[in-house]
Design a protein around this motif. Sequence first.
Motif, short mmCIF file in Angstrom:
data_model
loop_
_atom_site.label_atom_id
_atom_site.label_comp_id
_atom_site.label_asym_id
_atom_site.label_seq_id
_atom_site.Cartn_x
_atom_site.Cartn_y
_atom_site.Cartn_z
N GLN A 36 0.83 -1.21 0.00
CA GLN A 36 0.00 0.00 0.00
C GLN A 36 0.86 1.26 0.00
O GLN A 36 0.52 2.26 -0.62
CB GLN A 36 -0.93 0.00 1.22
N THR A 53 2.12 1.72 -3.51
CA THR A 53 1.02 2.18 -4.36
C THR A 53 0.78 3.68 -4.16
O THR A 53 0.58 4.42 -5.12
CB THR A 53 -0.28 1.41 -4.04
N ASP A 109 1.11 6.74 -6.80
CA ASP A 109 -0.01 7.65 -7.04
C ASP A 109 0.44 9.10 -6.91
O ASP A 109 -0.04 9.98 -7.62
CB ASP A 109 -1.15 7.38 -6.03
#
Lengths: 211, 211
Positions: free
Chosen positions: A202, A205, A209
């Motif tokens: 996470q 990620t 982003d």
Amino acid sequence: MAIRYPNGKKFSEKRIPQRGKSVINKDNRFSNRGMSLEEEINESNQYYLANGIANIHKKPTPVQIVNVHYPSRSAAVITEAYFQKASTTDYNGIFKGHYIDFEAKETRNKKSFPLKNFHSHQIDHMKDVLSHGGICFAILRFAITDELYLLDASVIIRYVSDAEDRKSIPKDVIDSFGYSIPQGYMPRIDYLKAVSNLIEVQRETRKEDEE
Amino acid sequence: MAIRYPNGKKFSEKRIPQRGKSVINKDNRFSNRGMSLEEEINESNQYYLANGIANIHKKPTPVQIVNVHYPSRSAAVITEAYFQKASTTDYNGIFKGHYIDFEAKETRNKKSFPLKNFHSHQIDHMKDVLSHGGICFAILRFAITDELYLLDASVIIRYVSDAEDRKSIPKDVIDSFGYSIPQGYMPRIDYLKAVSNLIEVQRETRKEDEE
């Protein structure tokens, strides 16, 4: 007259292993020795708590209490109560500063995990936890093969909302996107290693982003 | 025959305000209108949840279920159960990515908050949550003056462990180290502003510790 042990408990023949019937688990695996998935997770959480690794608890079963009797000189007795539907998942707590939130479910299916195991308010809760930056997942057990997986809530949410006629998550999807959870003695279900992996993914990620 | 409203609810004279008895709160304050501290916090949490601000819930009361009756065609009835002591605090959840954990207590004292309100296992739980990097505190209400404070768990822990004969936290200590919580209509108890302050202070403290 009922025969009683010195501690006052009733004598029961069921307690004595019968000759010829082995009480030892044949394949000597650690799990499924008469313990439910919930009991095994609770025991693992106690291990994590006692060793300062994490503070994660199962929430008590929600019960609507209607009548309570207060006998003199002894504890209050609830004499009428009803089970309520939980509005959240069953487990939450903290691990390495992260908010942890999950549900544990079991199936006797072999090739897929039925989605009817997840209530709509649990799915809503999972979405909401993710939106606040929490670590949210499910621990799934395939009872027949005794396989355990940790699956990110986002995969479950995607499967529930993607197609209305989709009734389950295929086993190979869980194999690809989930983390296999090792089973042992202390703790029985060592799911926090998989959680660490999930936190790492996470984080990556989010970095992507942002870039 | 009982008179019923069109929605099927029983007619009750209690619903009608009696002449001469004002049903409007005289000093027009929002709180304590027959709601318990717990109910007001639950309502505030519902407001936070509905507005995407935080996901915080009260844990259900832990109950040991001994007997359940399953009548045909209707819901299962718990016919014997007992209250259990909670091993954690009552409320937890997530706010801005932080694990939030707290207890809410009330006193009718005016000048101090009695420490007997906190069980030893709750104090242990608070210490543990802080050690994992969680945001832990208590919401304290002085019922007589209707004042609400948010007090960092570390202050409570210090007072419990500092002196064995210390039985309460003086009000002026709570005034100095706690955050006053505003009471309003939506949400009734807007404690998350104080939590934001607490998070900021803890962040500064950690920075100083690192330097």
